[in-house]
Motif scaffolding. Structure first.
Motif, PDB file in Angstrom:
ATOM      1  N   SER A  53       0.825  -1.206   0.000  1.00  9.56           N
ATOM      2  CA  SER A  53       0.000   0.000   0.000  1.00  9.56           C
ATOM      3  C   SER A  53       0.867   1.267   0.000  1.00  9.56           C
ATOM      4  N   TRP A  54       2.131   1.118   0.371  1.00  7.81           N
ATOM      5  CA  TRP A  54       3.036   2.277   0.371  1.00  7.81           C
ATOM      6  C   TRP A  54       3.811   2.405  -0.929  1.00  7.81           C
ATOM      7  N   GLU A  55       3.828   1.328  -1.708  1.00  9.07           N
ATOM      8  CA  GLU A  55       4.808   1.267  -2.794  1.00  9.07           C
ATOM      9  C   GLU A  55       4.625   2.296  -3.900  1.00  9.07           C
ATOM     10  N   HIS A  56       3.397   2.746  -4.127  1.00  7.16           N
ATOM     11  CA  HIS A  56       3.186   3.706  -5.222  1.00  7.16           C
ATOM     12  C   HIS A  56       3.458   5.136  -4.771  1.00  7.16           C
ATOM     13  N   LYS A  57       3.753   5.320  -3.488  1.00  6.15           N
ATOM     14  CA  LYS A  57       3.925   6.686  -2.994  1.00  6.15           C
ATOM     15  C   LYS A  57       5.335   7.217  -3.223  1.00  6.15           C
ATOM     16  N   THR A  58       5.432   8.537  -3.393  1.00  5.28           N
ATOM     17  CA  THR A  58       6.727   9.174  -3.617  1.00  5.28           C
ATOM     18  C   THR A  58       7.098  10.002  -2.393  1.00  5.28           C
ATOM     19  N   VAL A  59       8.284  10.566  -2.430  1.00 11.17           N
ATOM     20  CA  VAL A  59       8.740  11.438  -1.343  1.00 11.17           C
ATOM     21  C   VAL A  59       7.789  12.628  -1.187  1.00 11.17           C
ATOM     22  N   VAL A  60       7.340  13.151  -2.327  1.00 15.66           N
ATOM     23  CA  VAL A  60       6.434  14.301  -2.264  1.00 15.66           C
ATOM     24  C   VAL A  60       5.156  13.908  -1.514  1.00 15.66           C
ATOM     25  N   ASP A  61       4.586  12.748  -1.831  1.00 13.94           N
ATOM     26  CA  ASP A  61       3.393  12.272  -1.111  1.00 13.94           C
ATOM     27  C   ASP A  61       3.658  12.199   0.393  1.00 13.94           C
ATOM     28  N   LEU A  62       4.844  11.671   0.704  1.00 20.12           N
ATOM     29  CA  LEU A  62       5.226  11.482   2.104  1.00 20.12           C
ATOM     30  C   LEU A  62       5.210  12.817   2.851  1.00 20.12           C
ATOM     31  N   ILE A  63       5.842  13.819   2.239  1.00 24.48           N
ATOM     32  CA  ILE A  63       5.972  15.126   2.897  1.00 24.48           C
ATOM     33  C   ILE A  63       4.607  15.804   3.002  1.00 24.48           C
ATOM     34  N   VAL A  64       3.800  15.688   1.956  1.00 27.20           N
ATOM     35  CA  VAL A  64       2.452  16.275   1.981  1.00 27.20           C
ATOM     36  C   VAL A  64       1.624  15.619   3.092  1.00 27.20           C
ATOM     37  N   GLU A  65       1.681  14.291   3.175  1.00 29.28           N
ATOM     38  CA  GLU A  65       0.913  13.582   4.210  1.00 29.28           C
ATOM     39  C   GLU A  65       1.366  13.970   5.611  1.00 29.28           C
ATOM     40  N   ASP A  66       2.641  14.280   5.742  1.00 26.05           N
ATOM     41  CA  ASP A  66       3.138  14.684   7.061  1.00 26.05           C
ATOM     42  C   ASP A  66       2.826  16.150   7.354  1.00 26.05           C
ATOM     43  N   GLY A  67       2.233  16.840   6.387  1.00 24.65           N
ATOM     44  CA  GLY A  67       1.751  18.198   6.627  1.00 24.65           C
ATOM     45  C   GLY A  67       2.766  19.302   6.415  1.00 24.65           C
ATOM     46  N   TYR A  68       3.885  18.966   5.747  1.00 25.68           N
ATOM     47  CA  TYR A  68       4.932  19.973   5.530  1.00 25.68           C
ATOM     48  C   TYR A  68       4.891  20.506   4.098  1.00 25.68           C
ATOM     49  N   TYR A 100      22.706  13.657 -16.664  1.00 26.64           N
ATOM     50  CA  TYR A 100      21.819  13.006 -15.696  1.00 26.64           C
ATOM     51  C   TYR A 100      20.838  14.033 -15.117  1.00 26.64           C
ATOM     52  N   ILE A 101      19.572  13.652 -15.056  1.00 28.10           N
ATOM     53  CA  ILE A 101      18.553  14.560 -14.528  1.00 28.10           C
ATOM     54  C   ILE A 101      18.271  14.163 -13.077  1.00 28.10           C
ATOM     55  N   LEU A 102      18.662  15.048 -12.172  1.00 32.17           N
ATOM     56  CA  LEU A 102      18.544  14.743 -10.741  1.00 32.17           C
ATOM     57  C   LEU A 102      17.329  15.458 -10.166  1.00 32.17           C
ATOM     58  N   ASN A 103      16.589  14.721  -9.372  1.00 29.54           N
ATOM     59  CA  ASN A 103      15.394  15.265  -8.736  1.00 29.54           C
ATOM     60  C   ASN A 103      15.716  15.583  -7.272  1.00 29.54           C
ATOM     61  N   MET A 104      15.642  16.873  -6.921  1.00 29.70           N
ATOM     62  CA  MET A 104      15.879  17.250  -5.525  1.00 29.70           C
ATOM     63  C   MET A 104      14.557  17.592  -4.865  1.00 29.70           C
ATOM     64  N   HIS A 105      14.486  17.377  -3.559  1.00 26.96           N
ATOM     65  CA  HIS A 105      13.292  17.762  -2.814  1.00 26.96           C
ATOM     66  C   HIS A 105      13.642  18.853  -1.811  1.00 26.96           C
ATOM     67  N   ARG A 106      12.666  19.699  -1.558  1.00 25.62           N
ATOM     68  CA  ARG A 106      12.919  20.831  -0.670  1.00 25.62           C
ATOM     69  C   ARG A 106      11.761  20.977   0.314  1.00 25.62           C
ATOM     70  N   ILE A 107      12.095  21.161   1.581  1.00 25.89           N
ATOM     71  CA  ILE A 107      11.106  21.553   2.586  1.00 25.89           C
ATOM     72  C   ILE A 107      11.516  22.965   2.997  1.00 25.89           C
ATOM     73  N   PRO A 108      10.872  23.983   2.414  1.00 27.32           N
ATOM     74  CA  PRO A 108      11.373  25.356   2.594  1.00 27.32           C
ATOM     75  C   PRO A 108      11.292  25.851   4.036  1.00 27.32           C
ATOM     76  N   HIS A 109      10.372  25.320   4.817  1.00 33.09           N
ATOM     77  CA  HIS A 109      10.307  25.703   6.229  1.00 33.09           C
ATOM     78  C   HIS A 109       9.490  24.681   7.006  1.00 33.09           C
ATOM     79  N   GLY A 110       9.529  24.790   8.310  1.00 30.71           N
ATOM     80  CA  GLY A 110       8.816  23.842   9.162  1.00 30.71           C
ATOM     81  C   GLY A 110       7.385  24.273   9.418  1.00 30.71           C
TER      82      GLY A 110
END
Ligand SMILES: *[C@@H]1O[C@H](CO)[C@@H](O)[C@H](O)[C@H]1NC(C)=O
Ligand SMILES: *[C@@H]1O[C@H](CO)[C@@H](O)[C@H](O)[C@H]1NC(C)=O
Length: 402
Positions: A33-48, A61-71
Motif C-alpha cells: 500500500s506504500w509502494e506507489h507513494k513518492t517522497v512528495v506524497d510522504l511530505i504532503v501527508e506529514d503536513g509539511y 543526468y537529470i537529478l530530482n531534488m526535494h525541498r522543505i522550505p520551512h517547518g
C-alpha cells in the motif's frame, strides 16, 4: 570455495536476529500500500510544505531534488541545510521516521530551508537527457566517484543559486559522506560552499567493515559474470537467491528484511526497529544504485592496508588512465571544510578503526563523536527508534556553532 564459506557466514549473521510474532502476509500487504507513494506524497501527508526541483548535470543526468522550505511554525533562521543520502537510499530516508523524529523535519522545524539530494541512478534520478536506464551499460557506468565530483557540485550550486546563500549546512549518511570527501578533496573550491559538514556513519576506508554480503562481493574469486549475474550486470539488482541465501533462517520479519538489499548489506538491530515504520521503510528502500557503486566499495574492502582511492581498472588500464599501475588516493588533507564524524560501535559498514583513520586524514576534522547506544547500527542513523535522541541533537548543536 571462499564464497561458500561466506554464504555460511551470512546465514549465521542473520540467525542472530530473533524472530518476532508477526503476521507477515498482512505486513506484505501493508508494504504494497506504500509502494506507489513518492517522497512528495510522504511530505504532503506529514503536513509539511514541499517543492520538487530538477537539475541536469554536465553529463546529462537529470537529478530530482526535494525541498522543505520551512517547518510547521514557518520560522526561518536564514540557513540552508543540505542532506545527502547513502547507497541504495534516497531523499525519503531523512523523512521516514516522521515529524519530530526524522532529521529532515527536525531541521525544518529548527528554521532551516531543507534541501534533499538524490544521486544519479536512484528511483528519483533514474533519468538522463539521452541515455535510457533500461537499455544497458552506458547509463549505469558510474559510481560514487562521479556522484561526488559531478552530482554533488551540480546540486549544491543549484541550491546556492536558488536560495542566495553562499554556503550550506551539509549532513550526509554513509555514501552521502563518501561522495562529500570525493568532492571536497578533488574539487577543493567546494570547501568554501560548505559551512560545516556532519558525517553520519562515515565511509571512506573500509577494510575493517563486517557486512557479510559486501565481503562476498569483495572476496569473490570466481568468474566475474557469475557475480554480476547474482548482483546485477549494470543496475544493482541482486537476485533473491543472493539476498535470501538461507530461507530456513530468514523467516517472517527477518525474511522480509533478508530480501531487502539495503538491510541485507547494511545490517539491522531489531531493538532499534520501529515496527510501525516498517512497511513504509520496506516500500521506500532500496531506492536503486549502479552495480559499480558496490564494486568500488568492494575494491576498498579487498585492500589489506585500507585505501580510499579511485576506481581500480587493473594495472594496465590504470597506467593509461592514471599514469601509474595503481589508482590515486583521494587527497583527504584537501578537505578543509569543518567536518564532524558521528559513528557507532555496531555499524557493519563504518568500523570504528576505519572511522578513526579517516578522522586522522581529514584536513579539518573538528569532532569525532560516538553514539552512546552501542547497539546502534548503520541504518539506525536514519530509522532507529532513538536516532532523534542520540544523533540529531548533535547535528543541530553542531550546525548552531557555524
Ligand atoms: C514509531 O514511529 C511512530 C511514527 O513516527 C511513532 O509515533 C512511535 O512513537 C514510534 N515508536 C517508538 C517505540 O518509538
Ligand atoms: C525524465 O526527464 C524528462 C525531461 O525532464 C522528463 O520529461 C521525463 O518525464 C523524465 N522521466 C522520468 C521517468 O522521470
Amino acid at each position: 570455495m571462499r564464497s561458500i564459506i561466506l554464504i555460511l557466514v551470512i546465514s549465521v549473521a542473520f540467525s542472530r536476529s530473533e524472530d518476532q510474532e508477526i503476521d507477515y502476509e498482512s505486513l506484505r500487504a501493508e508494504i504494497k500500500s506504500w509502494e506507489h507513494k513518492t517522497v512528495v506524497d510522504l511530505i504532503v501527508e506529514d503536513g509539511y510544505p514541499v517543492e520538487s526541483h530538477y537539475v541536469t548535470t554536465e553529463d546529462g543526468y537529470i537529478l530530482n531534488m526535494h525541498r522543505i522550505p520551512h517547518g510547521l511554525s514557518g520560522k526561518s533562521n536564514g540557513k540552508v541545510a543540505f542532506l545527502q543520502h547513502g547507497v541504495l537510499e534516497s531523499s525519503a530516508d531523512f523523512l521516514i521516521s516522521g515529524p519530530g523524529r526524522a532529521l529532515g523535519y527536525i531541521l525544518a522545524d529548527e528554521g532551516y530551508d531543507v534541501w534533499l539530494g538524490n544521486f544519479r541512478g536512484n528511483r528519483y534520478s533514474r533519468n538522463h537527457t539521452k541515455l535510457n536506464p533500461n537499455w544497458g551499460a552506458k547509463f549505469w557506468k558510474f559510481d560514487w566517484h562521479e556522484q561526488g565530483i559531478i552530482d554533488l557540485p551540480t546540486m549544491i550550486d543549484y541550491v546556492l543559486k536558488q536560495t542566495g546563500v553562499d554556503a550550506v549546512y551539509y549532513a550526509g549518511h554513509s555514501q552521502g559522506t563518501t561522495s562529500f570527501y570525493v568532492m571536497t578533496s578533488l574539487r577543493p573550491a567546494y570547501n568554501e560552499k560548505i559551512k560545516v559538514h556532519v558525517s553520519l556513519a562515515p565511509i571512506a576506508f573500509m577494510n575493517h567493515m563486517t557486512s557479510p554480503l559486501l565481503r562476498i562481493i569483495s572476496w569473490w574469486d570466481g568468474p566475474l559474470d557469475i557475480l554480476l549475474g547474482l548482483i546485477g550486470m549494470h543496475e544493482f539488482m541482486p537476485s533473491k537467491i543472493f539476498l535470501t541465501l538461507d530461507s530456513f533462517i530468514c523467516q517472517g520479519f527477518t525474511k522480509i528484511l533478508c530480501e531487502n538489499a539495503l538491510f541485507a548489506i547494511a545490517g539491522f538491530s531489531p531493538a532499534e526497529m520501529n515496527m510501525t515504520l516498517f512497511p513504509k521503510l520496506m516500500a521506500f528502500t532500496p531506492a536503486g544504485a549502479s552495480t559499480r557503486q558496490l564494486l568500488h566499495y568492494a575494491q576498498e574492502i579487498a585492500t589489506v592496508i585500507g585505501h580510499f582511492r579511485q576506481w581500480d581498472y587493473g594495472p594496465i588500464i590504470n597506467l593509461a588512465e592514471y599514469g601509474r599501475t595503481y589508482p590515486p588516493e583521494y587527497p583527504l588533507q584537501k578537505v578543509t571544510a569543518p567536518v564532524y564524524l558521528i559513528y557507532s560501535k555496531n555499524d557493519w559498514l563504518a568500523a570504528e578503526t576505519d572511522v578513526k583513520k579517516l578522522h586522522k586524514h581529514l584536513g579539518n576534522a573538528q569532532g569525532l563523536l560516538l553514539v552512546e547506544d552501542h547497539g546502534f547500527n548503520h541504518l539506525d542513523f536514519l530509522y532507529g527508534i532513538n536516532a532523534y535522541k542520540y544523533v540529531y541533537p548533535k547535528v543541530v548543536d553542531i550546525f548552531d556553532i557555524y
